[in-house]
Each structure stands twice: as structure tokens, then as C-alpha cells.
Design a protein around this motif. Structure first.
Motif, mmCIF file in Angstrom:
data_model
loop_
_atom_site.group_PDB
_atom_site.id
_atom_site.type_symbol
_atom_site.label_atom_id
_atom_site.label_comp_id
_atom_site.label_asym_id
_atom_site.label_seq_id
_atom_site.Cartn_x
_atom_site.Cartn_y
_atom_site.Cartn_z
ATOM 1 N N SER A 185 31.223 36.335 8.313
ATOM 2 C CA SER A 185 31.066 37.138 7.105
ATOM 3 C C SER A 185 31.464 36.320 5.887
ATOM 4 C CB SER A 185 31.929 38.411 7.175
ATOM 5 O OG SER A 185 33.302 38.085 7.079
ATOM 6 N N LYS A 186 30.934 36.709 4.748
ATOM 7 C CA LYS A 186 31.237 36.015 3.505
ATOM 8 C C LYS A 186 32.695 36.204 3.120
ATOM 9 C CE LYS A 186 29.500 35.427 -1.221
ATOM 10 N NZ LYS A 186 28.485 35.860 -2.205
ATOM 11 N N SER A 187 33.246 37.371 3.414
ATOM 12 C CA SER A 187 34.636 37.634 3.057
ATOM 13 C C SER A 187 35.588 36.716 3.812
ATOM 14 C CB SER A 187 34.994 39.102 3.322
ATOM 15 O OG SER A 187 34.868 39.410 4.700
ATOM 16 N N LEU A 188 35.292 36.465 5.101
ATOM 17 C CA LEU A 188 36.131 35.554 5.872
ATOM 18 C C LEU A 188 36.031 34.129 5.346
ATOM 19 C CD1 LEU A 188 35.573 36.791 9.544
ATOM 20 C CD2 LEU A 188 37.647 37.005 8.170
ATOM 21 N N ALA A 189 34.827 33.720 4.940
ATOM 22 C CA ALA A 189 34.659 32.380 4.363
ATOM 23 C C ALA A 189 35.469 32.247 3.079
ATOM 24 C CB ALA A 189 33.187 32.108 4.113
ATOM 25 N N ASN A 190 35.438 33.278 2.245
ATOM 26 C CA ASN A 190 36.221 33.250 1.004
ATOM 27 C C ASN A 190 37.718 33.231 1.288
ATOM 28 O OD1 ASN A 190 34.399 33.164 -1.227
ATOM 29 N ND2 ASN A 190 33.759 35.260 -0.752
ATOM 30 N N GLU A 191 38.138 33.940 2.322
ATOM 31 C CA GLU A 191 39.548 33.922 2.711
ATOM 32 C C GLU A 191 39.979 32.499 3.088
ATOM 33 O OE1 GLU A 191 41.810 36.135 2.615
ATOM 34 O OE2 GLU A 191 40.868 38.100 2.555
ATOM 35 N N GLN A 192 39.105 31.802 3.831
ATOM 36 C CA GLN A 192 39.427 30.435 4.228
ATOM 37 C C GLN A 192 39.533 29.517 3.013
ATOM 38 O OE1 GLN A 192 40.497 29.230 6.822
ATOM 39 N NE2 GLN A 192 39.836 27.124 7.195
ATOM 40 N N LEU A 193 38.633 29.689 2.064
ATOM 41 C CA LEU A 193 38.688 28.870 0.856
ATOM 42 C C LEU A 193 39.990 29.107 0.091
ATOM 43 C CD1 LEU A 193 34.996 29.276 -0.368
ATOM 44 C CD2 LEU A 193 36.058 27.182 0.512
ATOM 45 N N LYS A 194 40.405 30.366 -0.003
ATOM 46 C CA LYS A 194 41.654 30.681 -0.694
ATOM 47 C C LYS A 194 42.847 30.089 0.040
ATOM 48 C CE LYS A 194 39.937 35.051 -2.628
ATOM 49 N NZ LYS A 194 40.064 36.537 -2.604
ATOM 50 N N LEU A 195 42.791 30.170 1.369
ATOM 51 C CA LEU A 195 43.884 29.653 2.173
ATOM 52 C C LEU A 195 44.029 28.144 1.993
ATOM 53 C CD1 LEU A 195 46.034 30.011 4.381
ATOM 54 C CD2 LEU A 195 44.222 29.760 6.077
ATOM 55 N N VAL A 196 42.913 27.429 2.092
ATOM 56 C CA VAL A 196 42.963 25.971 1.937
ATOM 57 C C VAL A 196 43.356 25.594 0.516
ATOM 58 C CG1 VAL A 196 41.586 23.855 2.027
ATOM 59 C CG2 VAL A 196 41.295 25.603 3.787
ATOM 60 N N ARG A 197 42.808 26.300 -0.467
ATOM 61 C CA ARG A 197 43.162 26.014 -1.858
ATOM 62 C C ARG A 197 44.650 26.231 -2.088
ATOM 63 N NH1 ARG A 197 39.963 23.795 -5.738
ATOM 64 N NH2 ARG A 197 38.396 25.429 -5.831
ATOM 65 N N GLY A 198 45.206 27.291 -1.495
ATOM 66 C CA GLY A 198 46.618 27.576 -1.687
ATOM 67 C C GLY A 198 47.521 26.544 -1.043
ATOM 68 N N ARG A 199 47.128 26.050 0.125
ATOM 69 C CA ARG A 199 47.973 25.093 0.850
ATOM 70 C C ARG A 199 47.755 23.655 0.406
ATOM 71 N NH1 ARG A 199 47.175 25.799 7.089
ATOM 72 N NH2 ARG A 199 48.738 24.142 7.055
ATOM 73 N N PHE A 200 46.546 23.348 -0.060
ATOM 74 C CA PHE A 200 46.212 21.956 -0.376
ATOM 75 C C PHE A 200 45.569 21.856 -1.760
ATOM 76 C CE2 PHE A 200 45.833 22.676 4.215
ATOM 77 C CZ PHE A 200 46.778 21.781 4.691
ATOM 78 N N ALA A 201 46.251 22.418 -2.731
ATOM 79 C CA ALA A 201 45.711 22.478 -4.097
ATOM 80 C C ALA A 201 45.369 21.094 -4.641
ATOM 81 C CB ALA A 201 46.706 23.184 -5.013
ATOM 82 N N LYS A 202 46.225 20.123 -4.395
ATOM 83 C CA LYS A 202 45.980 18.783 -4.921
ATOM 84 C C LYS A 202 44.778 18.116 -4.248
ATOM 85 C CE LYS A 202 50.762 17.812 -6.272
ATOM 86 N NZ LYS A 202 51.925 16.902 -6.073
ATOM 87 N N VAL A 203 44.594 18.405 -2.975
ATOM 88 C CA VAL A 203 43.505 17.771 -2.230
ATOM 89 C C VAL A 203 42.145 18.236 -2.727
ATOM 90 C CG1 VAL A 203 42.479 17.482 0.069
ATOM 91 C CG2 VAL A 203 44.965 17.514 -0.199
ATOM 92 N N VAL A 204 42.031 19.529 -3.082
ATOM 93 C CA VAL A 204 40.736 20.086 -3.490
ATOM 94 C C VAL A 204 40.742 20.473 -4.971
ATOM 95 C CG1 VAL A 204 40.195 20.890 -1.173
ATOM 96 C CG2 VAL A 204 41.455 22.389 -2.708
ATOM 97 N N ALA A 205 41.611 19.823 -5.734
ATOM 98 C CA ALA A 205 41.762 20.200 -7.145
ATOM 99 C C ALA A 205 40.491 19.986 -7.948
ATOM 100 C CB ALA A 205 42.917 19.394 -7.757
ATOM 101 N N ASP A 206 39.738 18.931 -7.674
ATOM 102 C CA ASP A 206 38.557 18.601 -8.466
ATOM 103 C C ASP A 206 37.278 19.105 -7.807
ATOM 104 O OD1 ASP A 206 40.281 17.296 -10.187
ATOM 105 O OD2 ASP A 206 40.060 15.383 -9.138
ATOM 106 N N THR A 207 37.308 20.338 -7.326
ATOM 107 C CA THR A 207 36.164 20.880 -6.607
ATOM 108 C C THR A 207 35.839 22.285 -7.077
ATOM 109 O OG1 THR A 207 37.491 21.890 -4.849
ATOM 110 C CG2 THR A 207 36.859 19.583 -4.543
ATOM 111 N N GLU A 208 34.664 22.741 -6.673
ATOM 112 C CA GLU A 208 34.271 24.136 -6.846
ATOM 113 C C GLU A 208 34.148 24.769 -5.462
ATOM 114 O OE1 GLU A 208 30.677 24.317 -9.049
ATOM 115 O OE2 GLU A 208 31.653 24.004 -10.989
ATOM 116 N N ALA A 209 34.819 25.888 -5.251
ATOM 117 C CA ALA A 209 34.723 26.600 -3.978
ATOM 118 C C ALA A 209 33.409 27.369 -3.931
ATOM 119 C CB ALA A 209 35.900 27.554 -3.822
ATOM 120 N N ALA A 210 32.735 27.297 -2.782
ATOM 121 C CA ALA A 210 31.442 27.962 -2.650
ATOM 122 C C ALA A 210 31.243 28.416 -1.215
ATOM 123 C CB ALA A 210 30.312 27.023 -3.065
#
Length: 435
Positions: free
Chosen positions: A370-395
Motif C-alpha cells: 500500500s502507498k501508506s506503508l511506503a510513506n511510513e517507510q520513507l518517514k522512518l528512514v528519513r527520521g533515522r538517517f536524516a543526514k544520509v538522505v538530506a539532499d533528496t526528495e521522498a517519493a
């Protein structure tokens, strides 16, 4: 750890061996006759996997777990099960000798290389099978216990059926090439659980990293014994037909999980997949103990292997398989795994990109139902690894009924670096090049 094997099995040994003797004299039948659901289908992937809780037997994850596969040298876990059974019942001692017959000595590598008439102790023979995956020793042990390898193989099949291995047939003790020798990920997990449950006093043999024989040190193939904390067995296997196989087990926080991975394209891919499944399984068990309802499948990116098998320069105990091909289909009588409604853990706080994306490459961190689960994963990774994915757009991109969580807008080097960092922290990911 587990309850000891019941005495009822001891009563069946003599009868089983007698029946094995009769079966061993019968001309072998095709695999399709022994396993009716085996059909030919060139499109079937080789990869299959399962993860179970060793204590309860509960299935935590499965992927084609009931599809027939070639077990390769994972076969030797059953050879060792029957060896341990003979030791436990006093029919053999660790100090007894195993003599190499001409037939055993003539087996294909990998092998110890004893000449006909030479011998080794039972203790050395067990280590030769667990560490070196020695085919000559497996045959010699089969002959020692049953008189001939064919009778021993029939007994292997009978014992497997008794243990609940419904879709397995053995025709040799080593795992060397034979299109009739078929098992499944589920059956090999049942066998792995049985050997540690029934013979805990001998299970440590699967943790031996190497041993010295006749003055030479022999190192094993199971790299996860050195590379993964808590990992303590069981057995690797490889043939061209099977791909890279591994039955493994690990302990964390007092919990033991068993996993089987079959059909990997390389040693590294197989080992990484095994480690990902076990680590995710331990995390799922911990979260479920706190009341969450989640599964391994909901928390791992199921990256199917593709491309040709990476044939190693040194075989892992199973000889040359160049002339044997595997074509398989799903078992229509799959009893099915445990079904649990998947949810992900609560999302952590998001962090906005600090810079505008500069490239056309992306890093994918999961594919979900589901799209909601994919968005949850993006939020989770962004929250834990903000510096790693700082220069990106989540999609989230939808394709084929799945929703792919991606961090886009990276250069090639930045994408590779980000994915490498995430993998080092046990976050599955893959680098996507511009279309």
C-alpha cells in the motif's frame, strides 16, 4: 532447549533400517513419481526462503517455501541427524573408526581424500561433513550405518517423513548431483529444528569453523559463523542447479530463529539475505512482545536475485553440476504460512531536505502493498538517517500492484554512498539509475 527425542523413535530404528534395505533394492523412480506436484516450468525462480521460531515452530516468513528444490550439501544435515541418532542410542561411539571404501573414496570433490582402506574417527568424520562438506566421508558414514548408501538414503527419506518432511526424497548421503533428490525450504527448516531439538549435545558441531586433520588445518565454508553475532550453524550447499543454499540459525536475547535460503546467485547474496531475514526476524519478535502486530515481510525489501549464478572457483562440497538444470513450480498443496496483518512501527519525525536535489539517480528502500506503508517507510528512514538522505526528495512510485519507497534526486556517487551507508545499518536498499 528442547525436549529430548522420544523413545518411540528408537523402537523404529531397526524396522526402519529393514524397510530401507528393501527400498534400497528397488530401482529408483523419477522424482515426479515420488513428488507428484513436481512439474516443469522454466520461468520459476530458484530462490526460496523461510524463517521459523525454533521454540514454537511458528512460521515468521516464507517465500516459495513448499516449491521443490535441490538441497545440495544441506542434505548432509540429515546424514548427520542419523549419525547423531546412532551415537545417542549407543550404536556407535565418537572414537569408532569410519573406513573409506573404494566407492566412497571415488566421490567427487569436495572430499577429505582418504584412500580405500584408510579410516578416520567418527568425531573427525562429523567435522569433515560439517566443516569441509566432504562427500567421500558422507558416503563412508552411510555405508558404516546402513551397509550401503542406497539403503541409507532410503532410511534418510523414511526418517524425514517421520519428522514431517512431506516433500523430500533423498537418494544419496552427500547432496551430489541427482535430479531425484528433492526437498523444500520448509522441509529443511523442519530438519534443522529437529536436529537441534533431538540432539542438543551434538549441535555444537555445526558451529565448528575449522579443524586439523593429519596435520593440515581445514577451514569451513560458513562465513556467517565469523560475521554475524549469535549465528551458530547449520550448513551451506552449492550446485549449479541449486544455486547457493544455506540452512542457518542464530540466537538473540534468548530467542532462537531458524532460516533457510535456497537458490542464491552468489555466496555474498545468500549470506546477506540470510542475515537480513534473521535480523529482521529478531526485531519483529521483539516488537511483537511489546504488543505490535507485524511480520518480516512488512519490514524487509524482498529483492529477488536475478542474473546468472556466480560459480565459485572452489565448490562448496557438491561437485560439478554443469549438466543439470532445475525447472520448478509452486506446490499447489502449500499449507500456507501464519497470516498476520502487517503494520509498521510508528513513524519518527520527518526532516525536510536541506538542499535542492542535484541528480537523476534514486535509492529505493522498500516495496509495499500500500502507498501508506511506503510513506511510513520513507518517514522512518528519513527520521533515522536524516543526514544520509538530506539532499533528496521522498517519493512513492506504484508499479505492478506494489508501491516503491524511493529517495530521488541524487547523483550516481551520492546514491551509491547513501545505499552503502544504509546497508551498513541493516536497512535494505537498492540504487536506481535514470531510466
Amino acid at each position: 532447549m528442547f525436549a529430548k527425542l522420544t523413545s518411540a523413535r528408537s523402537v523404529l530404528v531397526a524396522a526402519g533400517l529393514a524397510l530401507a534395505t528393501m527400498l534400497g533394492a528397488v530401482a529408483p523412480t523419477p522424482a515426479s513419481a515420488a513428488i507428484p506436484y513436481l512439474q516443469l516450468n522454466a520461468s520459476e525462480p530458484k530462490y526460496a526462503a523461510i524463517v521459523i521460531d525454533a521454540n514454537s515452530g511458528e512460521v515468521l516468513y516464507d517465500k516459495r517455501a513448499d516449491s521443490p528444490r535441490y538441497p545440495a550439501s544441506v542434505t548432509k544435515v540429515m546424514t548427520l541427524y542419523l549419525t547423531f541418532e546412532a551415537l545417542g542410542e549407543g550404536r556407535m561411539k565418537l572414537t569408532d573408526r569410519v573406513v573409506m571404501s573404494p566407492r566412497a573414496a571415488g566421490q567427487a570433490p569436495t572430499k577429505i581424500g582418504l584412500r580405500p582402506g584408510e579410516s578416520m574417527s567418527v568425531d573427525e568424520a562429523i567435522k569433515a561433513m560439517t566443516v569441509k562438506s566432504a562427500n567421500d566421508v558422507a558416503v563412508a558414514m552411510a555405508e558404516r550405518l546402513a551397509g550401503s548408501e542406497s539403503r541409507f538414503a532410503a532410511l534418510m527419506t523414511l526418517r524425514g517423513q517421520e519428522l514431517g518432511m512431506r516433500n523430500t526424497r533423498f537418494v544419496n548421503a552427500s547432496g551430489l548431483p541427482d535430479s531425484r533428490q528433492i526437498s523444500t525450504a520448509r522441509d529443511l527448516a523442519i530438519l534443522s529444528r529437529a536436529v537441534m531439538r533431538d540432539f542438543p549435545q551434538y549441535y555444537s558441531y555445526f558451529s565448528v569453523r575449522g579443524f586439523t586433520f593429519r596435520g593440515a588445518y581445514i577451514k569451513g565454508h560458513n562465513r556467517l559463523l565469523d560475521n554475524m553475532e549469535g549465528f551458530d550453524g547449520l550448513k551451506t550447499g552449492y550446485t549449479n542447479a541449486s544455486g547457493f543454499n544455506l540452512a542457518g540459525s542464530a540466537v538473540r536475547d534468548g530467542r532462537r530463529l531458524i532460516a533457510v535460503v535456497l537458490g542464491g546467485p552468489s555466496t555474498a547474496w545468500r549470506d546477506n539475505n540470510m542475515e537480513d531475514l534473521l535480523l529482521t526476524g529478531f526485531d519483529v519478535m521483539k516488537r511483537r512482545a511489546k504488543g505490535e502486530r507485524t511480520t518480516i515481510a512488512a519490514n524487509i525489501y524482498e529483492d529477488e536475485p536475478s542474473g546468472p549464478i556466480d560459480r565459485p572457483s572452489v565448490e562448496q562440497g557438491d561437485g560439478d553440476q554443469a549438466g543439470l538444470k532445475i525447472v520448478l513450480t509452486e506446490n499447489p498443496h502449500n499449507p500456507g504460512p501464519m497470516k498476520v496483518s502487517p503494520t509498521l512501527r510508528a513513524a519518527q519525525a520527518t526532516a525536510k531536505p536541506a538542499k535542492k536535489p542535484q541528480g537523476e539517480w534514486a535509492v529505493q528502500v522498500g516495496a509495499f502493498k500500500s502507498k501508506s506503508l511506503a510513506n511510513e517507510q520513507l518517514k522512518l528512514v528519513r527520521g533515522r538517517f536524516a543526514k544520509v538522505v538530506a539532499d533528496t526528495e521522498a517519493a512513492v512510485e506504484g508499479a505492478g500492484g506494489t508501491f516503491r519507497a524511493q529517495f530521488q534526486g541524487l547523483t550516481a556517487d551520492a546514491a551509491r554512498s547513501a545505499c552503502s551507508t544504509l546497508k551498513a545499518k541493516r536497512v535494505p536498499c537498492m540504487v536506481l539509475s535514470p531510466r
